[in-house]
Design a protein around this motif. Structure first.
Motif, PDB file in Angstrom:
ATOM      1  N   LEU A 256       0.832  -1.201   0.000  1.00  0.00           N
ATOM      2  CA  LEU A 256       0.000   0.000   0.000  1.00  0.00           C
ATOM      3  C   LEU A 256       0.871   1.258   0.000  1.00  0.00           C
ATOM      4  CD1 LEU A 256      -2.768   1.410   0.247  1.00  0.00           C
ATOM      5  CD2 LEU A 256      -2.557   1.193   2.738  1.00  0.00           C
TER       6      LEU A 256
ATOM      7  N   TRP B  54       2.170   1.856  -3.500  1.00  0.00           N
ATOM      8  CA  TRP B  54       1.076   2.394  -4.313  1.00  0.00           C
ATOM      9  C   TRP B  54       0.878   3.881  -4.028  1.00  0.00           C
ATOM     10  CZ3 TRP B  54      -3.297   4.905  -2.790  1.00  0.00           C
ATOM     11  CH2 TRP B  54      -4.256   5.134  -3.776  1.00  0.00           C
TER      12      TRP B  54
ATOM     13  N   ASP C  59      -9.259   8.002  -0.404  1.00  0.00           N
ATOM     14  CA  ASP C  59      -8.973   6.750  -1.110  1.00  0.00           C
ATOM     15  C   ASP C  59      -7.984   5.892  -0.326  1.00  0.00           C
ATOM     16  OD1 ASP C  59      -9.029   4.830  -3.088  1.00  0.00           O
ATOM     17  OD2 ASP C  59      -7.602   5.869  -4.386  1.00  0.00           O
TER      18      ASP C  59
ATOM     19  N   GLN D 192      -9.755   4.278   2.625  1.00  0.00           N
ATOM     20  CA  GLN D 192     -10.649   3.194   2.221  1.00  0.00           C
ATOM     21  C   GLN D 192      -9.867   1.958   1.801  1.00  0.00           C
ATOM     22  OE1 GLN D 192     -13.961   2.961   2.503  1.00  0.00           O
ATOM     23  NE2 GLN D 192     -13.899   4.960   3.516  1.00  0.00           N
ATOM     24  N   ARG D 193      -8.773   2.152   1.097  1.00  0.00           N
ATOM     25  CA  ARG D 193      -7.955   1.003   0.682  1.00  0.00           C
ATOM     26  C   ARG D 193      -7.353   0.297   1.891  1.00  0.00           C
ATOM     27  NH1 ARG D 193      -6.290   0.992  -4.922  1.00  0.00           N
ATOM     28  NH2 ARG D 193      -7.235   2.758  -6.031  1.00  0.00           N
TER      29      ARG D 193
ATOM     30  N   MET E 153      -8.058  -3.633   3.002  1.00  0.00           N
ATOM     31  CA  MET E 153      -6.951  -4.575   3.217  1.00  0.00           C
ATOM     32  C   MET E 153      -6.960  -5.162   4.631  1.00  0.00           C
ATOM     33  SD  MET E 153      -3.864  -2.549   1.259  1.00  0.00           S
ATOM     34  CE  MET E 153      -2.676  -3.818   1.679  1.00  0.00           C
TER      35      MET E 153
END
Length: 302
Positions: free
Chosen positions: A146, A149, A185, A188-189, A193
């Motif tokens: 994450l 990203w 975002d 939320q990701r 996870m």
């Protein structure tokens, strides 16, 4: 010899500037966020002093040549100021609007706020949906996490912010909403996870600190030469973990061509649609100038 003189003068300027940062850090009147940023910049230049001296020694041995095997460094001696980035000439802000914005309110904008929010959300979606994250992970040897990203998405969001700030107050309003979309975002990701809420909160705080430090470093790099930009990418995108200088060369080239590509987009189209496109990370002719296609939208800007 001119290149050697510039490098030596740069080293002297860095020494003086570092001493100034040290003096500011000893001043109790410096606010907390700025103190943290100065600490970050001071430590970076302190750690980079040996590398700069080594670079100057290499220049002496090379008799002033600043070249690479495949491409030349981009470097500039022009000192840019705020006067080089004026707002659009047709944008006149009334005293009442200035008072409103000083109090934290948003004054009248060129387009309606809901239309700008839709365009900002679409632009953020282009940053995370049109970017090939897997290619970045493979080419730059980044772990598929994450945080990786986030670092890649952060770079593309920053390039959009640089372009939008050229559109005056309306562009800055979109900038704020894009950053808001980014944090929504990421949160939320993290929840999807299955990251623990306490750990996620700490991670978001750390990401926020790194985010604003990265914006500062990227801004400095895009206004300076390739060495400063490569240093910013090495610290913020690669987490100081890069054994192959060709990865940095690829990333510097990528940022330069993407910024040029975004500059070619129409400001009106960006404000109305938020549609942006990205050039591939690896291209056979990366220095070519591509004319972006104009977006298609209706009278409502959707």
């Amino acid at each position: 010899m001119a290149a050697l003189a510039r490098a030596l003068s740069c080293q002297a300027a860095v020494t003086q500037w570092t001493a100034g940062c040290r003096g500011l850090l000893q001043t109790p009147a410096v606010p907390g966020p700025w103190r943290w940023m100065l600490c970050s910049v001071f430590e970076r230049h302190k750690a980079g002093t040996f590398q700069l001296s080594k670079f100057c020694s290499g220049l002496i041995q090379a008799n002033g040549a600043i070249t690479q095997q495949n491409r030349s460094f981009y470097n500039t001696t022009k000192h840019l100021s705020a006067k080089d980035y004026l707002l659009p000439s047709d944008e006149k802000v009334s005293p009442f609007t200035r008072i409103m914005e000083a109090m934290g309110f948003t004054g009248p904008l060129k387009y309606s706020r809901w239309k700008l929010k839709v365009a900002a959300l679409r632009m953020y979606a282009c940053c995370v949906e049109k970017t090939d994250f897997e290619e970045f992970f493979n080419k730059c040897q980044m772990p598929d996490t994450l945080n990786s990203w986030f670092l890649v998405a952060q770079l593309h969001v920053w390039m959009c912010l640089v372009r939008l700030k050229q559109e005056g107050r309306t562009g800055k309003y979109m900038c704020r909403y894009i950053v808001h979309c980014l944090w929504e975002d990421v949160e939320q990701r993290g929840k999807v996870m299955g990251i623990n809420s306490t750990i996620l909160k700490e991670d978001l705080k750390r990401m926020a600190e790194n985010f604003y430090a990265a914006l500062f470093g990227y801004d400095e790099g895009i206004l300076c030469d390739d060495r400063v930009l490569a240093s910013a990418l090495w610290r913020n995108l690669l987490n100081r973990n890069c054994d192959d200088p060709r990865h940095l060369e690829l990333l510097v080239e990528y940022v330069r061509k993407q910024v040029q590509h975004l500059d070619a987009l129409s400001g009106e189209d960006l404000l109305l649609t938020g549609e942006v496109s990205w050039r591939p990370l690896v291209e056979s002719n990366a220095r070519s100038i591509l004319k972006p296609l104009g977006p298609v939208y209706n009278d409502e800007g959707l």
